[in-house]
Design a protein around this motif. Structure first.
Motif, PDB file in Angstrom:
ATOM      1  N   ARG A  65       0.821  -1.212   0.000  1.00  0.00           N
ATOM      2  CA  ARG A  65       0.000   0.000   0.000  1.00  0.00           C
ATOM      3  C   ARG A  65       0.858   1.267   0.000  1.00  0.00           C
ATOM      4  O   ARG A  65       0.516   2.285  -0.599  1.00  0.00           O
ATOM      5  N   ASP A  68       3.464   1.449  -4.436  1.00  0.00           N
ATOM      6  CA  ASP A  68       2.651   0.741  -5.430  1.00  0.00           C
ATOM      7  C   ASP A  68       3.479   0.022  -6.490  1.00  0.00           C
ATOM      8  O   ASP A  68       2.925  -0.598  -7.402  1.00  0.00           O
ATOM      9  N   GLU A 137     -14.938   0.636   2.061  1.00  0.00           N
ATOM     10  CA  GLU A 137     -14.512   0.847   0.671  1.00  0.00           C
ATOM     11  C   GLU A 137     -13.442  -0.159   0.259  1.00  0.00           C
ATOM     12  O   GLU A 137     -13.492  -0.739  -0.831  1.00  0.00           O
ATOM     13  N   GLU A 138     -12.476  -0.380   1.150  1.00  0.00           N
ATOM     14  CA  GLU A 138     -11.430  -1.356   0.849  1.00  0.00           C
ATOM     15  C   GLU A 138     -12.006  -2.763   0.750  1.00  0.00           C
ATOM     16  O   GLU A 138     -11.582  -3.563  -0.096  1.00  0.00           O
ATOM     17  N   LYS A 140     -14.977  -3.576  -0.278  1.00  0.00           N
ATOM     18  CA  LYS A 140     -15.663  -3.702  -1.575  1.00  0.00           C
ATOM     19  C   LYS A 140     -14.659  -3.959  -2.696  1.00  0.00           C
ATOM     20  O   LYS A 140     -14.941  -4.717  -3.634  1.00  0.00           O
ATOM     21  N   GLU A 141     -13.486  -3.325  -2.592  1.00  0.00           N
ATOM     22  CA  GLU A 141     -12.447  -3.557  -3.596  1.00  0.00           C
ATOM     23  C   GLU A 141     -11.956  -5.002  -3.545  1.00  0.00           C
ATOM     24  O   GLU A 141     -11.680  -5.612  -4.588  1.00  0.00           O
ATOM     25  N   GLU A 142     -11.835  -5.544  -2.340  1.00  0.00           N
ATOM     26  CA  GLU A 142     -11.434  -6.947  -2.204  1.00  0.00           C
ATOM     27  C   GLU A 142     -12.468  -7.869  -2.839  1.00  0.00           C
ATOM     28  O   GLU A 142     -12.119  -8.848  -3.508  1.00  0.00           O
ATOM     29  N   GLU A 143     -13.730  -7.568  -2.619  1.00  0.00           N
ATOM     30  CA  GLU A 143     -14.801  -8.393  -3.191  1.00  0.00           C
ATOM     31  C   GLU A 143     -14.800  -8.320  -4.712  1.00  0.00           C
ATOM     32  O   GLU A 143     -15.106  -9.314  -5.390  1.00  0.00           O
ATOM     33  N   LYS A 144     -14.438  -7.160  -5.269  1.00  0.00           N
ATOM     34  CA  LYS A 144     -14.355  -7.030  -6.730  1.00  0.00           C
ATOM     35  C   LYS A 144     -13.263  -7.936  -7.296  1.00  0.00           C
ATOM     36  O   LYS A 144     -13.343  -8.379  -8.442  1.00  0.00           O
ATOM     37  N   LYS A 145     -12.237  -8.194  -6.479  1.00  0.00           N
ATOM     38  CA  LYS A 145     -11.150  -9.089  -6.907  1.00  0.00           C
ATOM     39  C   LYS A 145     -11.543 -10.559  -6.794  1.00  0.00           C
ATOM     40  O   LYS A 145     -10.775 -11.446  -7.164  1.00  0.00           O
ATOM     41  N   ARG A 158     -10.447  -9.963   5.564  1.00  0.00           N
ATOM     42  CA  ARG A 158     -10.531 -11.039   4.570  1.00  0.00           C
ATOM     43  C   ARG A 158     -10.802 -12.363   5.255  1.00  0.00           C
ATOM     44  O   ARG A 158     -10.382 -12.595   6.399  1.00  0.00           O
TER      45      ARG A 158
END
Length: 309
Positions: A65, A68, A137-138, A140-145, A158
């Motif tokens: 994080r 990058d 928000e983070e 949701k980003e994990e779920e998108k992955k 997680r």
């Protein structure tokens, strides 16, 4: 007792959660292992790694994080790192304890890969919570992955799969070291879960329950004894209640009844009891014991612990 093989599964109490705690605690574990060396066992050690692998995963994620140009380390690599980190402290503590007793014996750590099946239902029903707390928000980003997350009081984390161990790829190396009269540390944290893809082994985003991996290793080695060393002297009915009842011995039928009646929790004693029963069920000559870390010698002599038969 000569040439009998014992798989010793060390629980969380053998390590603690921080660097100083681990360095202090492994000295206690080393004394237990040295006692078993004096009992003339051939010894393979497995161990917990939950706090350590979580710490490594969190640190590597935070590093990615902050910079990058680096990617998040997959769980398989974090597991490998934890095996090396714990093995380093443990094998040196055992070596020192043995030398202090006038015993020279090599101790080796094997970075161990354990095969899991890609269609194991655990991948669709993950249960192991890992890593740092995330914002919504983070998460949701994990779920998108395609990753699973769970909401807790402090935030989101997680959650990953805990598939069953099928095979151990370094088994021949473990046997060779045993035959060379070495103490072997293997399957740390349940081993690195891998999926076989032709000639390639691919790390899986999962954590194998270390007690089940310990049973699989003991079974494949055809060990005489599987010894779980924990923070309690014996398995108990009605644990931590006014009706608590320590158990000296359990048959397979008695064990099944206690499991069905909910006497053991999934995050603590249940996997140990299941693994002990499974090992005994493979061959009636097998011994399985759950006992306190400080009482390893007394446990294998039948003086304490819970013995499965």
């Amino acid at each position: 007792m000569e040439n009998k093989t014992i798989v010793v599964a060390l629980g969380h109490s053998a390590f603690g959660t921080t660097f100083p705690e681990q360095q202090a605690n492994v000295k206690v574990a080393a004394k237990a292992i040295a006692d078993l060396v004096e009992e003339k066992y051939r010894i393979v050690i497995t161990h917990s790694n939950a706090p350590q692998v979580g710490m490594i995963h969190t640190a590597m994620t935070e590093f990615a994080r902050l910079d990058d140009s680096y990617t998040v380390a997959p769980m398989s690599l974090c597991s490998a790192m934890s095996q090396g980190y714990i093995g380093f402290d443990l094998q040196n503590a055992i070596r020192t304890e043995l030398l202090n007793r006038g015993i020279y014996k090599q101790v080796s750590t094997i970075i161990t890969q354990v095969r899991v099946e890609p269609f194991d239902e655990a991948f669709h029903k993950p249960t192991k919570v890992i890593g740092r707390y995330m914002t919504e928000e983070e998460a949701k980003e994990e779920e998108k992955k395609g990753n699973y997350v769970v909401k807790e009081e402090k935030g989101y984390r997680r959650v990953i799969a805990s598939p069953k161990p099928i095979d151990i790829y370094e088994l021949d190396a473990i046997k060779a070291l045993l035959d060379a009269n070495q103490i072997v540390i293997a399957c740390g944290g349940g081993g690195i879960p891998v999926l076989q893809q032709g000639a390639k082994l691919k790390g899986a985003s999962a954590i194998i329950e270390k007690d089940l991996a310990s049973e699989k290793l003991a079974e494949l080695l055809d060990a005489d004894t599987l010894l779980f060393l924990t923070g309690v002297e014996k398995v108990c009915k009605n644990f931590n209640t006014a009706k608590e009842e320590p158990l000296d011995a359990l048959t397979l039928d008695e064990t099944q009844v206690l499991i069905e009646d909910g006497h053991f929790t999934s995050g603590s004693m249940l996997p140990k009891v299941q693994a002990a029963a499974s090992f005994v069920s493979v061959d009636p000559k097998h011994n399985a014991i759950i006992a306190a870390l400080s009482q390893a010698k007394s446990a294998v002599r039948g003086k304490t612990g819970t013995h499965f038969k």
